[in-house]
Structures are given as structure tokens and as C-alpha cells.
Design an enzyme around this catalytic site. Structure first.
Site, PDB file in Angstrom:
ATOM      1  N   HIS A 109      38.721  35.411  45.182  1.00 35.43           N
ATOM      2  CA  HIS A 109      38.470  34.114  45.813  1.00 35.43           C
ATOM      3  C   HIS A 109      37.143  33.574  45.291  1.00 35.43           C
ATOM      4  O   HIS A 109      36.168  34.308  45.149  1.00 35.43           O
ATOM      5  CB  HIS A 109      38.423  34.244  47.337  1.00 35.43           C
ATOM      6  CG  HIS A 109      39.727  34.700  47.935  1.00 35.43           C
ATOM      7  ND1 HIS A 109      40.684  33.825  48.386  1.00 35.43           N
ATOM      8  CD2 HIS A 109      40.224  35.949  48.135  1.00 35.43           C
ATOM      9  CE1 HIS A 109      41.718  34.513  48.853  1.00 35.43           C
ATOM     10  NE2 HIS A 109      41.469  35.809  48.713  1.00 35.43           N
ATOM     11  N   ARG A 151      43.015  29.458  61.257  1.00 35.33           N
ATOM     12  CA  ARG A 151      43.070  30.921  61.171  1.00 35.33           C
ATOM     13  C   ARG A 151      41.686  31.489  61.462  1.00 35.33           C
ATOM     14  O   ARG A 151      40.726  31.222  60.727  1.00 35.33           O
ATOM     15  CB  ARG A 151      43.527  31.345  59.779  1.00 35.33           C
ATOM     16  CG  ARG A 151      43.851  32.822  59.648  1.00 35.33           C
ATOM     17  CD  ARG A 151      44.391  33.118  58.256  1.00 35.33           C
ATOM     18  NE  ARG A 151      44.690  34.520  58.082  1.00 35.33           N
ATOM     19  CZ  ARG A 151      44.494  35.214  56.961  1.00 35.33           C
ATOM     20  NH1 ARG A 151      43.997  34.609  55.905  1.00 35.33           N
ATOM     21  NH2 ARG A 151      44.812  36.485  56.876  1.00 35.33           N
ATOM     22  N   PHE A 162      35.860  39.049  60.593  1.00 30.88           N
ATOM     23  CA  PHE A 162      36.372  38.820  59.243  1.00 30.88           C
ATOM     24  C   PHE A 162      36.003  37.422  58.759  1.00 30.88           C
ATOM     25  O   PHE A 162      35.066  37.257  57.995  1.00 30.88           O
ATOM     26  CB  PHE A 162      37.875  39.058  59.188  1.00 30.88           C
ATOM     27  CG  PHE A 162      38.475  38.867  57.814  1.00 30.88           C
ATOM     28  CD1 PHE A 162      37.722  39.045  56.655  1.00 30.88           C
ATOM     29  CD2 PHE A 162      39.805  38.498  57.676  1.00 30.88           C
ATOM     30  CE1 PHE A 162      38.271  38.868  55.387  1.00 30.88           C
ATOM     31  CE2 PHE A 162      40.379  38.322  56.408  1.00 30.88           C
ATOM     32  CZ  PHE A 162      39.602  38.505  55.278  1.00 30.88           C
ATOM     33  N   GLN A 165      38.950  30.057  58.925  1.00 32.12           N
ATOM     34  CA  GLN A 165      39.553  29.314  57.806  1.00 32.12           C
ATOM     35  C   GLN A 165      40.017  27.929  58.250  1.00 32.12           C
ATOM     36  O   GLN A 165      40.538  27.760  59.354  1.00 32.12           O
ATOM     37  CB  GLN A 165      40.746  30.103  57.247  1.00 32.12           C
ATOM     38  CG  GLN A 165      41.386  29.483  55.997  1.00 32.12           C
ATOM     39  CD  GLN A 165      42.400  30.427  55.365  1.00 32.12           C
ATOM     40  OE1 GLN A 165      42.233  31.638  55.394  1.00 32.12           O
ATOM     41  NE2 GLN A 165      43.455  29.868  54.775  1.00 32.12           N
ATOM     42  N   LEU A 220      37.113  40.956  48.403  1.00 28.25           N
ATOM     43  CA  LEU A 220      37.572  39.619  47.997  1.00 28.25           C
ATOM     44  C   LEU A 220      36.953  39.145  46.688  1.00 28.25           C
ATOM     45  O   LEU A 220      37.331  38.097  46.173  1.00 28.25           O
ATOM     46  CB  LEU A 220      37.254  38.609  49.110  1.00 28.25           C
ATOM     47  CG  LEU A 220      37.891  38.867  50.481  1.00 28.25           C
ATOM     48  CD1 LEU A 220      37.502  37.770  51.459  1.00 28.25           C
ATOM     49  CD2 LEU A 220      39.404  38.965  50.364  1.00 28.25           C
ATOM     50  N   PHE A 255      37.295  29.172  53.584  1.00 29.76           N
ATOM     51  CA  PHE A 255      36.956  29.994  54.747  1.00 29.76           C
ATOM     52  C   PHE A 255      35.486  30.389  54.692  1.00 29.76           C
ATOM     53  O   PHE A 255      34.837  30.322  53.640  1.00 29.76           O
ATOM     54  CB  PHE A 255      37.852  31.238  54.823  1.00 29.76           C
ATOM     55  CG  PHE A 255      37.759  32.162  53.647  1.00 29.76           C
ATOM     56  CD1 PHE A 255      36.840  33.204  53.610  1.00 29.76           C
ATOM     57  CD2 PHE A 255      38.613  32.005  52.547  1.00 29.76           C
ATOM     58  CE1 PHE A 255      36.763  34.059  52.523  1.00 29.76           C
ATOM     59  CE2 PHE A 255      38.544  32.863  51.457  1.00 29.76           C
ATOM     60  CZ  PHE A 255      37.613  33.894  51.444  1.00 29.76           C
ATOM     61  N   ASN A 262      43.353  30.992  48.845  1.00 31.64           N
ATOM     62  CA  ASN A 262      44.372  30.753  47.827  1.00 31.64           C
ATOM     63  C   ASN A 262      45.601  31.611  48.089  1.00 31.64           C
ATOM     64  O   ASN A 262      45.616  32.426  49.009  1.00 31.64           O
ATOM     65  CB  ASN A 262      43.812  31.015  46.419  1.00 31.64           C
ATOM     66  CG  ASN A 262      43.324  32.436  46.234  1.00 31.64           C
ATOM     67  OD1 ASN A 262      43.953  33.393  46.677  1.00 31.64           O
ATOM     68  ND2 ASN A 262      42.185  32.597  45.565  1.00 31.64           N
TER      69      ASN A 262
END
Length: 416
Positions: free
Chosen positions: A379, A308, A313, A316, A375, A366, A355
Site C-alpha cells: 500500500h 471500515r 489496526f 478507512q 503492509l 486509511f 487497494n
């Protein structure tokens, strides 16, 4: 008798039995009779039969410091406040799950996903039969008690909610105790002007109210205070002290650690697009770092793709299936979050756990490409990139499928 409390001011015990019968009685000096100080002759003139009517005896009972009030917590999750001398019911606060759910739908108190998780935990709490206790502050105006949303602080004088303590925490508070005194005192009394002055020499004499709490299925206790855990004064000390009995998994891991070091403070990701050097925060989140290091040492991540990639951004990886739904921890399954006040998503090149909700960490992680403050506390941040930022940027710029965010050409981890 299912609940009882001693009213020291009037030298009287307040007790309640399983049938819901509330009684006042004195000790041997009073021949175990009702005290003469009360302002009623018959309990029919009071509300002391309230629990018989609702058929929900109290689980906890607490007397105010002045002895003029007492509060109860019942099986129906309602907090009732009584006047001691008259036996009259003056306040009822509804903390039932139906009421809380209605409030959440009307005006969300916490994120919907988190609310669903807490409701599931609350069902287990209900099976245990222990919802918590109640505590008055020294003034007798404030009443504290644990709920699904945290520890509520109610002002009984104004009938308002003052604040909710531990709302963002991922545990369900059960038992609480409040300390409000002064540890250090000067021989001379401070004036109002001295109390109000910002004099660092007097700070040690200022009261520091501390709330001690235990939580459902947690082998530790927690402290909440007026001090900021992220302040410069507190930065030198750890917020968390892990001193509970090790689990079976921890013991097995310790026995298996006979072939050398398991945990490291640095790591290098050798990827198909260059090396990425990481600093790991072992002290702040030991379990997350251990999970990453043991997986890396065992070659678990070797061959994994960056499944990903989202421009501006993050990138991952860590899923052996390469789909975003696979992977597990070194203990099997998932493990809990480890949030630390000094570790935030406040800069690019932050290494964080992926998660599927609170306490669902496995093996996926990531690396951010920009600051991502939304976040925080969702996370676990466990590392930073210290060298090889250009490799991170290169991976972040590869062409991807707009529907799945998966790169058209695989970018892989060769080894760590």
C-alpha cells in the site's frame, strides 16, 4: 537470420536463422567460412542442430567474455549454454510458464495473488514476442537474464542460482545491460590490504556494479546497484526520476489547472468527530498526492463515511458508496503504486492508499492506529497525521458491526 553475435576472441560471428540453423563464420578475411579454431569438422558431431530439433529458434544470443561459451534464449523460454569450440550443449535452464507454475505450487516464490497478476502480464509479453536478452558478467561465470520472477543470476561454474534481482518490483523486466567497471582510478594500484580495508577515502575507487533494465510497457529504465536506496547517503536524493512523455490525462490535467493550485503539502480532514491534520509526501509520491488533493479540492470526499473501522489496526474512508468497493481516481479507473524506501508503515497515524491488489489505487485511503509493517510495498504511504491524533483514536474506538467492521453510527468527512 533471427539472432547473431560476434565472438571477438575468435573473430567469429555466431548466427541462427528462422529454421534454427546455427552457423559459425568469419568476415571477409576468413572468406566467410567456418573458423579453423573449432574442434569439429562436421556439425553432426555437435549440438548445433538443437534448435532444428525443438523447432524453436533463439530470440537472443550472448557470448561469454572469454569467447569459450555462448548462451541462447528461445521461444520455448529455455536458456541453453553451448561450448563454442566443440559446439556441445552443456546446460539447459527451463523458464517455461509450466515449470515456473509447478515451482510456485511446490514452493511459493511470491504471494499467490501477485503470481496470478504476473502470469497475466506474461501472456501479453508472449504476444509481443520479446522475452528479453542475456548478459554475462566480466568473469564469464555468471549469466543474467530476465524472467517472470525478476532478473536471475546463475553461476554456470557451480550450476546454482546466486540471486534474483528485482523480485519485489511490480514491473516485468525485458532488456538488461550490466556495468562492472571503475569510473575513478588511482594512478597507483591498490594492494589487497587496501581493497579489504573500510577506508572511506577509497570508496570512490571501489567498483559499483550497476544493472540497467527496461520493462514491459514502461517508458523508463531502472538501475539496480549494490548501494542501498534507503541508506543515509542515498536519502538526500530521489530514488525515482519521472522524465517520460506525459500521458493524455497529464496534459489535460495541466490545461485544466488554470484556476489555481492543485497540489498541497498539508491537508485538514474536518470530520464529525474532530479535525485531523495531515502532512502529505508530495515529493516521494506525487501522483498519489495529486489524486488526493484534486479529489479534496473538488469536494469529492465530502459526506463520505468511515466505512471500515478496526480497533488496533486502522480507519478507512474515501468510498462514495460507503461499501468498500467504490471510488475511482481523478483520471478515472485505477493508477499505479508509488512505493518509496523512506515511507513505511512503521508507526501509527500513517496515511496510506487502500487497494485491491498491485496498481489498483482509486480514491479510498486509511489511517493506521498502530505500526503495520506487513503492509509495506503493498500500500502506498502518502501522508502522516501531525495533529488531531485524538480524533483518529476516537474514530478507531467507535462501536462497529463485527461482521462488516462498519460503525453502527456514521462517522463522516465534512470537508477537506
Amino acid at each position: 537470420v533471427c539472432a547473431h553475435q560476434y565472438n571477438a576472441v575468435f573473430d567469429t560471428v555466431i548466427s541462427c536463422d528462422a529454421a534454427g540453423i546455427l552457423e559459425y563464420w568469419r568476415g571477409s578475411e576468413g572468406r566467410y567460412m567456418q573458423p579453423a579454431c573449432v574442434k569439429f569438422t562436421s556439425k553432426l558431431d555437435t549440438d548445433l542442430f538443437e534448435f532444428v530439433k525443438v523447432k524453436r529458434p533463439p530470440l537472443a544470443l550472448c557470448v561469454s567474455p572469454g569467447g569459450l561459451e555462448f548462451a541462447t534464449l528461445s521461444h520455448d523460454r529455455k536458456i541453453r549454454v553451448f561450448k563454442f569450440l566443440t559446439g556441445k550443449l552443456t546446460r539447459v535452464f527451463d523458464e517455461s510458464l509450466d515449470h515456473v507454475t509447478e515451482l510456485q505450487h511446490r514452493k511459493p516464490q511470491i504471494p499467490t495473488m501477485e503470481f496470478g497478476r504476473r502470469m497475466a502480464v506474461e501472456r501479453d509479453v508472449e504476444k509481443s514476442g520479446s522475452f528479453g536478452n542475456l548478459v554475462y558478467d566480466a568473469s564469464g561465470y555468471l549469466l543474467l537474464y530476465p524472467t517472470i520472477l525478476g532478473v536471475k543470476v546463475l553461476n554456470l561454474h557451480t550450476n546454482r542460482l546466486v540471486r534474483t534481482i528485482a523480485r519485489p518490483e511490480n514491473f516485468r523486466v525485458q532488456q538488461i545491460a550490466l556495468f562492472q567497471g571503475r569510473v575513478n582510478r588511482n594512478q597507483s594500484t591498490l594492494t589487497i590490504e587496501q581493497e579489504a580495508a573500510e577506508n572511506p577515502n577509497l570508496e570512490k575507487d571501489m567498483p559499483d556494479p550497476t544493472l540497467f533494465v527496461t520493462a514491459f510497457k514502461k517508458n523508463r529504465f531502472y538501475l539496480f546497484t549494490t548501494r542501498d536506496a534507503a541508506s543515509s547517503r542515498a536519502a538526500e536524493t530521489d530514488r525515482d526520476v519521472f522524465n517520460e512523455k506525459p500521458s493524455k490525462e497529464d496534459i489535460i490535467a495541466a490545461i485544466d489547472d488554470g484556476d489555481g493550485q492543485r497540489i498541497f503539502e498539508t491537508a485538514t480532514l474536518h470530520t464529525s468527530m474532530g479535525d485531523i491534520h495531515l502532512k502529505l509526501f508530495l515529493k516521494e509520491c506525487p501522483k498519489t498526492v495529486e489524486n488526493f488533493c484534486v479529489h479534496a479540492k473538488n469536494g469529492y470526499f465530502n459526506g463520505h463515511i468511515f466505512h471500515r473501522v478496526i480497533k488496533q489496526f486502522m480507519i478507512q474512508t474515501g468510498d462514495p458508496q460507503g461499501t468498500g468497493v467504490g471510488g475511482e481516481s481523478i483520471w478515472g479507473g485505477e493508477f499505479e503504486d508509488e512505493f518509496h524506501p523512506s515511507l513505511r508503515h512503521d508507526r501509527p497515524y500513517t496515511v496510506s492508499m487502500a487497494n485491491a491488489g498491485p496498481n489498483s489505487n482509486g480514491s479510498q485511503f486509511f489511517i493506521t492506529l498502530v505500526p503495520t509493517p506487513w503492509l509495506d510495498k503493498k500500500h502506498t504511504v502518502f501522508g502522516r497525521v501531525v495533529r488531531g491524533m485524538e480524533s483518529v483514536v476516537s474514530i478507531g474506538n467507535v462501536k462497529t458491526n463485527p461482521k462488516t467492521d462498519k460503525p453502527y453510527e456514521d462517522v463522516t468527512i465534512v470537508s477537506i
